[in-house]
Design a protein around this motif. Sequence first.
Motif, short mmCIF file in Angstrom:
data_model
loop_
_atom_site.label_atom_id
_atom_site.label_comp_id
_atom_site.label_asym_id
_atom_site.label_seq_id
_atom_site.Cartn_x
_atom_site.Cartn_y
_atom_site.Cartn_z
N GLN A 19 -22.22 52.89 -4.21
CA GLN A 19 -20.98 52.74 -3.45
C GLN A 19 -21.31 52.43 -1.99
N THR B 77 -15.81 50.04 3.11
CA THR B 77 -14.99 49.43 2.06
C THR B 77 -14.02 48.43 2.66
N LEU C 111 -15.72 43.51 0.18
CA LEU C 111 -15.50 43.56 -1.27
C LEU C 111 -15.14 42.18 -1.82
N GLN C 112 -14.42 41.38 -1.04
CA GLN C 112 -14.09 40.04 -1.49
C GLN C 112 -15.34 39.17 -1.59
N ALA D 187 -18.34 40.29 -2.24
CA ALA D 187 -19.05 40.75 -3.43
C ALA D 187 -18.40 40.22 -4.71
N THR D 188 -17.08 40.18 -4.75
CA THR D 188 -16.38 39.66 -5.92
C THR D 188 -16.67 38.18 -6.12
N ALA E 9 -14.42 44.14 -11.10
CA ALA E 9 -13.94 45.18 -10.19
C ALA E 9 -14.85 46.40 -10.19
N ALA F 196 -18.22 45.20 -8.18
CA ALA F 196 -18.09 44.73 -6.80
C ALA F 196 -18.58 45.75 -5.77
N PRO F 197 -18.25 47.05 -5.86
CA PRO F 197 -18.79 47.99 -4.87
C PRO F 197 -20.31 48.04 -4.85
N ALA G 182 -21.45 45.13 -2.87
CA ALA G 182 -21.15 45.38 -1.46
C ALA G 182 -22.17 46.34 -0.84
#
Length: 310
Positions: free
Chosen positions: A182, A186, A191-192, A194-195, A216, A219-220, A223
Amino acid sequence: MGTQNPSAPARAQSAPAADPTRSRRHGGGIIHENTRHTTRFVVIGNHLAQHPELSLLAIGLSCHIQSLPTGAGADIKTLTARFKEGPTRIAAALRELEVYGYLRRERHRTETGRIVTRTVSCNQPKTPRREPADTGCPDRPTPRPTRPAGRPPKQPEHAAPPHPRHTVNETRPRKALPAVPQPGCTAPALLQQATDLLTTLRRHDPRLLLSATDTAHLAPGVAAWLERDIAPTAVRHALTTDLPDAPLRRPAALLAHRLTAQLPPPPPYRPSAGPPPPRYEVRNCDGCDRGFRAPEPEDRCRDCRTAARP
């Protein structure tokens, strides 16, 4: 009295032998050439050999298991070493046999306290899932209900049950994905990013096509790499390099493992720089009329101040 009856046959005429190469109904079909076994044989019922729902692999595997002596190994590892089929197909065939009552696996504790799994093979099981409380193998086949002569069999009202392998997969819950690191921040922009990186992995390997739920979840973890000063190209290289040649059953689980196992350390600590030096306004020296910067009390430049000193 000595005259014989010329119309009576001398001996009984036998019926002509049937041609074994010709079928009464049609010209083709199977012809059995059977030899009676006296040793090393096993009796297999037609309810198994001609089962309408079991796959051919499950029927053959059940015949092999029923031919094994008591105490022989019948686990997935032993069967995989014996046959050419892989562990995935053999495990699916074993689950089919469990669904239809030809096989069950029981866990027992030995005298030493160790828990072992025993495989019970049933050569004549009851109708599967009709009596859940009874898991034993009957000594006699279950009698079928009789119907009056001349009455056609009753047609089933519902469709045929689904294939056993589909039923097993639907009843077993999907295993959760491994946890991922994690990030400390955030921010939506992180996060975008990473997505976007995860959605482009399929361009490097079509097997890395991820669902929205898996993206989803991962993604963390991506990140967490990006906030450690890891370039997106380096993250993509770590996730797509040295993938196995075999088909990926759960690509999201593989990526989650790599994000956790190969997580790089944080960047080295960098002390924060002090405040910038003050920047004074430019003024003209009263001695040489040159421009210089200095605090308010000073009215001469450095050179003029040095020359004025005794």
